[in-house]
Design an enzyme around this catalytic site. Structure first.
Site, PDB file in Angstrom:
ATOM      1  N   SER A  19       0.775   7.736   5.528  1.00  0.00           N
ATOM      2  CA  SER A  19      -0.362   8.371   6.528  1.00  0.00           C
ATOM      3  C   SER A  19      -1.746   7.715   5.740  1.00  0.00           C
ATOM      4  CB  SER A  19      -0.544   8.739   7.772  1.00  0.00           C
ATOM      5  OG  SER A  19       1.000   8.506   8.096  1.00  0.00           O
ATOM      6  N   GLY A  76      23.572  -1.738  32.827  1.00  0.00           N
ATOM      7  CA  GLY A  76      24.199  -2.089  31.364  1.00  0.00           C
ATOM      8  C   GLY A  76      24.543  -3.329  30.583  1.00  0.00           C
ATOM      9  N   LEU A 108       0.812  -0.802   0.124  1.00  0.00           N
ATOM     10  CA  LEU A 108      -0.081  -0.025   0.167  1.00  0.00           C
ATOM     11  C   LEU A 108       1.241   1.270   0.322  1.00  0.00           C
ATOM     12  CD1 LEU A 108      -3.397   0.999  -0.043  1.00  0.00           C
ATOM     13  CD2 LEU A 108      -2.157   0.992   3.091  1.00  0.00           C
ATOM     14  N   GLN A 150      11.904   0.407  46.941  1.00  0.00           N
ATOM     15  CA  GLN A 150      10.347   0.466  46.550  1.00  0.00           C
ATOM     16  C   GLN A 150      10.436   1.713  45.418  1.00  0.00           C
ATOM     17  OE1 GLN A 150       8.704   3.699  49.897  1.00  0.00           O
ATOM     18  NE2 GLN A 150       7.840   1.493  51.394  1.00  0.00           N
ATOM     19  N   ILE A 152       7.510  -2.341   2.161  1.00  0.00           N
ATOM     20  CA  ILE A 152       7.028  -3.619   2.211  1.00  0.00           C
ATOM     21  C   ILE A 152       7.023  -4.532   2.621  1.00  0.00           C
ATOM     22  CG2 ILE A 152       5.688  -4.769   0.378  1.00  0.00           C
ATOM     23  CD1 ILE A 152       4.808  -1.524   0.246  1.00  0.00           C
ATOM     24  N   GLU A 211       0.630   0.056   9.895  1.00  0.00           N
ATOM     25  CA  GLU A 211      -0.439  -0.137   9.950  1.00  0.00           C
ATOM     26  C   GLU A 211      -0.950   1.114  10.645  1.00  0.00           C
ATOM     27  OE1 GLU A 211      -1.211  -4.183  10.561  1.00  0.00           O
ATOM     28  OE2 GLU A 211       0.404  -4.850  10.209  1.00  0.00           O
TER      29      GLU A 211
HETATM   30  N1  COS Z   1     -13.322   0.945   6.927  1.00  0.00           N
HETATM   31  C1  COS Z   1     -14.777   1.127   5.854  1.00  0.00           C
HETATM   32  N2  COS Z   1     -14.888   2.255   4.844  1.00  0.00           N
HETATM   33  C2  COS Z   1     -14.001   3.761   5.684  1.00  0.00           C
HETATM   34  C3  COS Z   1     -12.616   3.136   6.740  1.00  0.00           C
HETATM   35  C4  COS Z   1     -12.818   1.720   7.073  1.00  0.00           C
HETATM   36  N3  COS Z   1     -11.887   1.237   8.180  1.00  0.00           N
HETATM   37  N4  COS Z   1     -11.917   4.149   6.770  1.00  0.00           N
HETATM   38  C5  COS Z   1     -12.058   5.316   6.319  1.00  0.00           C
HETATM   39  N5  COS Z   1     -13.835   4.494   4.749  1.00  0.00           N
HETATM   40  C6  COS Z   1     -14.682   5.194   3.874  1.00  0.00           C
HETATM   41  C7  COS Z   1     -14.686   6.787   4.500  1.00  0.00           C
HETATM   42  O1  COS Z   1     -15.776   6.811   5.174  1.00  0.00           O
HETATM   43  C8  COS Z   1     -14.215   7.361   3.395  1.00  0.00           C
HETATM   44  O2  COS Z   1     -16.043   7.014   2.794  1.00  0.00           O
HETATM   45  P1  COS Z   1     -17.049   7.689   1.297  1.00  0.00           P
HETATM   46  O3  COS Z   1     -15.987   8.199   0.598  1.00  0.00           O
HETATM   47  O4  COS Z   1     -18.041   6.802   1.008  1.00  0.00           O
HETATM   48  O5  COS Z   1     -17.104   8.808   2.712  1.00  0.00           O
HETATM   49  C9  COS Z   1     -13.661   6.929   2.370  1.00  0.00           C
HETATM   50  O6  COS Z   1     -13.444   6.210   3.453  1.00  0.00           O
HETATM   51  C10 COS Z   1     -12.447   8.106   3.008  1.00  0.00           C
HETATM   52  O7  COS Z   1     -12.226   7.897   4.616  1.00  0.00           O
HETATM   53  P2  COS Z   1     -11.267   9.338   5.051  1.00  0.00           P
HETATM   54  O8  COS Z   1     -12.477  10.865   4.230  1.00  0.00           O
HETATM   55  O9  COS Z   1     -11.218   8.577   6.091  1.00  0.00           O
HETATM   56  O10 COS Z   1      -9.933   9.283   4.615  1.00  0.00           O
HETATM   57  P3  COS Z   1      -9.114   9.744   4.385  1.00  0.00           P
HETATM   58  O11 COS Z   1      -8.254   9.998   3.249  1.00  0.00           O
HETATM   59  O12 COS Z   1      -9.280  10.565   5.219  1.00  0.00           O
HETATM   60  O13 COS Z   1      -8.202   9.039   5.858  1.00  0.00           O
HETATM   61  C11 COS Z   1      -7.111   8.229   7.311  1.00  0.00           C
HETATM   62  C12 COS Z   1      -8.149   8.490   6.786  1.00  0.00           C
HETATM   63  C13 COS Z   1      -5.988   9.228   7.091  1.00  0.00           C
HETATM   64  C14 COS Z   1      -7.442   7.285   9.150  1.00  0.00           C
HETATM   65  C15 COS Z   1      -6.653   6.481   6.443  1.00  0.00           C
HETATM   66  O14 COS Z   1      -5.696   6.970   5.154  1.00  0.00           O
HETATM   67  C16 COS Z   1      -5.284   6.108   6.958  1.00  0.00           C
HETATM   68  O15 COS Z   1      -5.912   4.815   7.823  1.00  0.00           O
HETATM   69  N6  COS Z   1      -3.753   6.051   6.840  1.00  0.00           N
HETATM   70  C17 COS Z   1      -3.078   5.162   7.264  1.00  0.00           C
HETATM   71  C18 COS Z   1      -2.869   4.436   6.535  1.00  0.00           C
HETATM   72  C19 COS Z   1      -1.762   3.051   6.936  1.00  0.00           C
HETATM   73  O16 COS Z   1      -2.396   3.060   8.259  1.00  0.00           O
HETATM   74  N7  COS Z   1      -0.541   2.942   6.229  1.00  0.00           N
HETATM   75  C20 COS Z   1      -0.199   1.895   6.627  1.00  0.00           C
HETATM   76  C21 COS Z   1       0.611   1.146   5.631  1.00  0.00           C
HETATM   77  S1  COS Z   1       0.073  -0.484   5.635  1.00  0.00           S
HETATM   78  S2  COS Z   1       2.110  -0.940   7.258  1.00  0.00           S
END
Ligand code: COS
Length: 390
Positions: free
Chosen positions: A137, A350, A130, A282, A162, A373
């Site tokens: 993020s 140490g 991803l 303690q 990855i 994650e």
């Molecule tokens: N389950 C189902 N749907 C979800 C969801 C979830 N957990 N989280 C968000 N959605 C949906 C929202 O409802 C929204 O839907 P609509 O477009 O229909 O309204 C859509 O997805 C977009 O959601 P949102 O506006 O909250 O997205 P953002 O771009 O603001 O991102 C965060 C939100 C920051 C929380 C997200 O990008 C995230 O989790 N980032 C971290 C990613 C991560 O873990 N990276 C590490 C990779 S793996 S090591």
């Protein structure tokens, strides 16, 4: 050293979970894997975990799994126990689940049959692709492109950080199919490692060594059947996959924190100091008390998140509560574990910084869990948003 199992008496768990923990703990304690080469060790762990049947908890029963559906509490117990003994064993286990999670959730019957039974046996190594150099993020900002070409798609771009990169047999890759549509323009694909145009040779070395790489896609052509889930449905699929495994990251952090606490107690009880034992002071007792409370607070949030996912309100009704609970667990368990491990290291003096001691290892192992994650800050955002939407 073996972990206490008293927490399994909590009402979050049922008899099957207790049985799972009772079988796994002695198995994990008995494994002797040479972890000096992280890639070889990871392969070895996947093979052992597959042969012993533990990877069957990463996929549903219809495809060779142990239980009808992915069970968050089982995943938490597995990761907590494995991480207590070997963070690399936990990593190898977790990546089989995370890397195949999108196939479990959204794969066609043909995709599920082609990948999931082999994942459960430890015969195919899975990876979740991803993150990108400019999109960690902020997932919606990813720029790897998937364009329709002939009957299939052509992938171009790069992925980084990855886990299992260069080791995996296949990758669940998230790419833009509609670049202007943000989160609504991402689609998932399952890409076999040997696909021409995919280069996974750039390994990344990190402070707690585990297989990690950058992937490059250049005119990487995949058939139509490689599409995973709905066209442009990839963002939600990624979030749903992460939701399942975030509570289990908390489980892993918990296992590491429990190990650090046990190491600290054992050390304090035998270390002579100023005519008594370290444990008689303690100051030491207060520190151990603080550590134990941090561990238990993390445990309760982790088990609640897993319980909510397994038995809480289903469907659209429940997902925001589940996501917020998983975020809270992941944030609290990883942050608390870092503090507990740091305190355990300090108590060792140490010896705590001597390369190869368990607390020194844990000190390096825990750090990335606060980042991968979904970093702590992302978890805070998810929790905060859910409060504002109530
Ligand atoms: N389950 C189902 N749907 C979800 C969801 C979830 N957990 N989280 C968000 N959605 C949906 C929202 O409802 C929204 O839907 P609509 O477009 O229909 O309204 C859509 O997805 C977009 O959601 P949102 O506006 O909250 O997205 P953002 O771009 O603001 O991102 C965060 C939100 C920051 C929380 C997200 O990008 C995230 O989790 N980032 C971290 C990613 C991560 O873990 N990276 C590490 C990779 S793996 S090591």
């Amino acid at each position: 050293m073996s972990p206490s199992t008293r927490h399994l008496d909590l009402p979050f768990f049922d008899a099957a979970h207790r049985e799972l923990a009772q079988g796994l703990a002695p198995w994990a304690a008995a494994q002797q894997v040479d972890e000096r080469d992280d890639r070889a060790a990871c392969r070895d762990w996947v093979r052992r975990l597959g042969q012993a049947g533990w990877l069957r908890y990463c996929v549903p029963a219809a495809h060779g799994g142990a239980l009808a559906q992915l069970d968050s509490r089982a995943l938490v117990i597995l990761r907590e126990t494995l991480a207590y003994h070997s963070p690399l064993a936990d990593f190898a286990f977790a990546m089989q689940g995370l890397g195949s999670g999108a196939i479990t959730l959204a794969g066609t019957p043909a995709q599920q049959a082609a990948y999931l039974p082999a994942v459960a046996r430890g015969e195919k190594i899975a990876a979740f692709a991803l993150s990108e150099p400019q999109a960690g993020s902020d997932v919606a900002a990813l720029s790897t492109r998937a364009q329709p070409e002939g009957e299939g798609f052509r992938l171009d771009g790069s992925k980084t950080w990855i886990s299992n990169g260069g080791l995996a047999d296949f990758y669940c890759v998230f790419a833009k199919t509609e670049p202007e549509a943000g989160a609504r323009g991402i689609t998932a694909f399952v890409v076999d490692a040997a696909t021409p145009g995919l280069d996974s040779s750039e390994h990344i070395a990190v402070m707690a060594p585990h297989p990690l790489a950058t992937l490059r896609f250049e005119a990487c052509r995949v058939p139509a059947g490689a599409r995973l889930g709905a066209l442009n449905g990839g963002f939600k699929l990624a979030m749903q996959t992460l939701d399942i495994f975030r509570a289990s990251v908390a489980g892993a952090a918990l296992g590491m924190a429990r190990r650090a606490l046990d190491e600290a107690v054992a050390h304090a009880q035998q270390r002579p100091m100023f005519g008594q034992r370290l444990a008689d002071f303690q100051l030491t007792q207060a520190k151990l008390g603080e550590m134990a409370a941090l561990v238990d607070a993390a445990a309760l949030l982790t088990y609640r998140a897993a319980w909510l996912r397994d038995l809480g309100p289903a469907g659209a009704e429940g997902w925001k509560d589940r996501s917020a609970a998983a975020a809270m667990a992941k944030m609290a368990a990883t942050e608390n574990a870092q503090r507990v491990i740091d305190m355990a290291l300090q108590m060792h003096g140490g010896l705590g910084v001597k390369v190869g001691t368990p607390v020194e290892h844990l000190y390096r192992d825990i750090r990335s869990l606060r980042i991968y994650e979904g970093a702590t800050e992302v978890q805070q955002l998810i929790i905060g948003k859910s409060l504002l939407q109530e």
